[in-house]
Design an enzyme around this catalytic site. Structure first.
Site, PDB file in Angstrom:
ATOM      1  N   GLY A   1      36.157  -7.863  32.922  1.00 15.76           N
ATOM      2  CA  GLY A   1      35.306  -7.933  34.102  1.00 15.76           C
ATOM      3  C   GLY A   1      35.448  -9.191  34.933  1.00 15.76           C
ATOM      4  O   GLY A   1      36.279 -10.067  34.672  1.00 15.76           O
TER       5      GLY A   1
ATOM      6  N   CYS B   1      42.106 -16.856  28.789  1.00 14.79           N
ATOM      7  CA  CYS B   1      41.910 -15.754  29.735  1.00 14.79           C
ATOM      8  C   CYS B   1      40.517 -15.833  30.387  1.00 14.79           C
ATOM      9  O   CYS B   1      40.287 -16.714  31.201  1.00 14.79           O
ATOM     10  CB  CYS B   1      42.154 -14.412  29.056  1.00 14.79           C
ATOM     11  SG  CYS B   1      42.556 -13.088  30.220  1.00 14.79           S
ATOM     12  N   LEU B   2      39.579 -14.961  30.041  1.00 16.86           N
ATOM     13  CA  LEU B   2      38.241 -15.045  30.628  1.00 16.86           C
ATOM     14  C   LEU B   2      37.613 -16.399  30.343  1.00 16.86           C
ATOM     15  O   LEU B   2      36.943 -16.979  31.218  1.00 16.86           O
ATOM     16  CB  LEU B   2      37.356 -13.923  30.082  1.00 16.86           C
ATOM     17  CG  LEU B   2      35.901 -13.908  30.569  1.00 16.86           C
ATOM     18  CD1 LEU B   2      35.815 -13.726  32.075  1.00 16.86           C
ATOM     19  CD2 LEU B   2      35.102 -12.818  29.860  1.00 16.86           C
TER      20      LEU B   2
ATOM     21  N   GLN C   1      38.806 -18.861  32.827  1.00 12.29           N
ATOM     22  CA  GLN C   1      38.172 -18.661  34.128  1.00 12.29           C
ATOM     23  C   GLN C   1      36.744 -19.203  34.137  1.00 12.29           C
ATOM     24  O   GLN C   1      36.314 -19.847  35.108  1.00 12.29           O
ATOM     25  CB  GLN C   1      38.182 -17.171  34.471  1.00 12.29           C
ATOM     26  CG  GLN C   1      39.574 -16.572  34.601  1.00 12.29           C
ATOM     27  CD  GLN C   1      39.585 -15.061  34.451  1.00 12.29           C
ATOM     28  OE1 GLN C   1      38.537 -14.421  34.444  1.00 12.29           O
ATOM     29  NE2 GLN C   1      40.773 -14.489  34.318  1.00 12.29           N
TER      30      GLN C   1
ATOM     31  N   TYR D   1      41.783 -11.884  37.543  1.00  6.72           N
ATOM     32  CA  TYR D   1      41.177 -13.011  38.257  1.00  6.72           C
ATOM     33  C   TYR D   1      41.921 -14.298  37.930  1.00  6.72           C
ATOM     34  O   TYR D   1      42.521 -14.434  36.863  1.00  6.72           O
ATOM     35  CB  TYR D   1      39.696 -13.130  37.886  1.00  6.72           C
ATOM     36  CG  TYR D   1      38.917 -11.883  38.223  1.00  6.72           C
ATOM     37  CD1 TYR D   1      38.295 -11.728  39.462  1.00  6.72           C
ATOM     38  CD2 TYR D   1      38.835 -10.830  37.320  1.00  6.72           C
ATOM     39  CE1 TYR D   1      37.609 -10.571  39.782  1.00  6.72           C
ATOM     40  CE2 TYR D   1      38.147  -9.660  37.636  1.00  6.72           C
ATOM     41  CZ  TYR D   1      37.538  -9.540  38.861  1.00  6.72           C
ATOM     42  OH  TYR D   1      36.865  -8.384  39.187  1.00  6.72           O
TER      43      TYR D   1
ATOM     44  N   HIS E   1      47.944 -15.115  27.280  1.00  9.68           N
ATOM     45  CA  HIS E   1      47.483 -14.904  25.905  1.00  9.68           C
ATOM     46  C   HIS E   1      48.463 -15.525  24.917  1.00  9.68           C
ATOM     47  O   HIS E   1      49.491 -14.920  24.601  1.00  9.68           O
ATOM     48  CB  HIS E   1      47.331 -13.407  25.629  1.00  9.68           C
ATOM     49  CG  HIS E   1      46.074 -12.830  26.180  1.00  9.68           C
ATOM     50  ND1 HIS E   1      44.945 -12.629  25.425  1.00  9.68           N
ATOM     51  CD2 HIS E   1      45.762 -12.427  27.437  1.00  9.68           C
ATOM     52  CE1 HIS E   1      43.989 -12.119  26.184  1.00  9.68           C
ATOM     53  NE2 HIS E   1      44.465 -11.991  27.405  1.00  9.68           N
TER      54      HIS E   1
ATOM     55  N   GLU F   1      48.259 -15.709  21.785  1.00  8.56           N
ATOM     56  CA  GLU F   1      48.380 -14.931  20.545  1.00  8.56           C
ATOM     57  C   GLU F   1      49.400 -13.804  20.678  1.00  8.56           C
ATOM     58  O   GLU F   1      49.847 -13.236  19.675  1.00  8.56           O
ATOM     59  CB  GLU F   1      47.012 -14.362  20.126  1.00  8.56           C
ATOM     60  CG  GLU F   1      46.567 -13.107  20.841  1.00  8.56           C
ATOM     61  CD  GLU F   1      46.110 -13.324  22.267  1.00  8.56           C
ATOM     62  OE1 GLU F   1      45.876 -12.333  22.974  1.00  8.56           O
ATOM     63  OE2 GLU F   1      45.976 -14.498  22.679  1.00  8.56           O
TER      64      GLU F   1
END
Length: 377
Positions: free
Chosen positions: A244, A270-271, A274, A315, A353, A355
């Protein structure tokens, strides 16, 4: 086992209407269509919580060849709205496979649609951007689908953090190390993981460098983590990936701001990357069609080495973040920011990422860097 194929109808935001075959769960689902350029790893993609609310168009022409197994799963369930593929085989073959992809999709309520010209769909999404789509296995026609899509809310208007979280204070055990013949690592420090939709292999790779993951629900108050840090129960915090629009997570952003003030060592992925930017006062923006795949080149600005990366995000953080952070990585496709190290706080974050599930292992050193930050500052 042959997948049962039923009729599926699709209507895209730009007016495109298609008919194809359904081989997964049945129903009517609305989501956002994005494309993924990975040639393997469909099970990891489908079970990645960051895809919640999205239909994934696979550019790989064959999806489902090796079936599904428990070891490749990235979460206890599956969260993408559905998958759109060119072809899924009637048989699967792999020594680890436990069931066909179609059965897995049906079990987890994920729509699967085959018989599509995915090359054309990828080109459309590249040119026009990620867009809303409604998919039906109930025989709905174009007009009915159009009406449903018109009254639906976009993905940026939804709160998509998965409804499940690994229980607070649950120490994640490294997944099946003995069964996979890996050497069990020695765990020396504990990391509090704010679970926004964390992937299993982020937890596994923390453990592989000697950091024991301790998961906390996404709505955990900063004070809980701060007290754990001051007591020596955790040595740092990892802010996980998740789905999202990060700007919708206002309460999470507020709590992250409190963690920043305490100078707690942190890694954002990642998120999480952000959210750290927003908490520092630099709002994110949405890309045209996002980055989704396991083959994106990233330039490490410190070593000048080009790293092949796994990506899944819509994003990005703005260039103005350079006022408070050193930019450490850049995407060589569009030169967007892929990693930073904050100047006045012990914080690292990466957009891709490390991983790499699925994908290359070029970014695994990020976990070693975080360990050095936690242990030595």
């Amino acid at each position: 086992m042959r997948a049962t194929l039923n009729k599926a109808t699709l209507y895209f935001e730009n007016g495109l209407f298609l008919e194809a075959q359904s081989f997964g769960a049945r129903g009517v689902v609305i989501g956002e269509a994005v494309f993924n350029t990975a040639m393997s790893g469909y099970e990891e993609v489908i079970s990645d919580p960051s895809y919640r609310g999205q239909f994934v168009v696979f550019s790989a022409p064959e999806v489902g060849v090796v079936g599904v197994n428990e070891q490749d799963r990235e979460s206890p369930s599956s969260f993408c709205a559905g998958i759109l593929v060119r072809h899924t085989p009637s048989r699967y073959s792999n020594f680890r496979a436990k069931q066909p992809l179609s059965a897995f999709l049906q079990q987890h309520g994920v729509l699967g649609v085959s018989g599509l010209d995915t090359r054309a769909l990828v080109g459309m999404l590249r040119d026009e951007g990620a867009m809303g789509v409604v998919v039906s296995t109930d025989g709905l026609d174009k007009q009915e689908l159009q009406k449903l899509l018109q009254v639906s809310s976009g993905i940026s208007e939804q709160y998509l953090i998965p409804p499940f979280n690994r229980a607070a204070t649950h120490a994640h055990g490294v997944f099946d190390f003995n069964a996979l013949n890996y050497q069990t690592p020695t765990l020396t420090s504990t990391i509090g993981v704010l679970d926004l939709g964390v992937k299993n292999n982020i937890l596994n790779n923390l453990a592989q460098v000697g950091l024991r993951p301790l998961c906390f629900a996404h709505d955990t108050k900063a004070q809980t983590l701060i007290e754990s840090y001051k007591k020596g129960e955790i040595a740092g915090v990892l802010l996980s990936n998740g789905p999202g629009d990060p700007l919708r997570l206002k309460s999470v952003i507020h709590e992250i701001g409190l963690l920043i003030q305490e100078q707690i060592p942190m890694l954002g992925i990642c998120l999480g990357h952000q959210l750290l930017s927003i908490a520092h006062g630099y709002p994110t923006y949405k890309l045209k069609f996002g980055h989704h795949g396991s083959n994106h080149p990233v330039l490490n600005l410190q070593t000048r080495r080009i790293e092949v990366s796994a990506q899944n995000h819509n994003y990005c953080v703005p260039e103005s973040i350079a006022k408070v952070a050193t930019i450490t990585h850049k995407n060589l496709f569009d030169h967007t920011i892929e990693g930073v190290r904050y100047k006045n706080a012990p914080i690292l974050s990466v957009q891709h990422h490390p991983e790499a599930s699925p994908g290359p292992h070029d970014g695994l050193y990020i976990f070693e860097e975080f360990k050095r930050l936690v242990c030595h500052g």
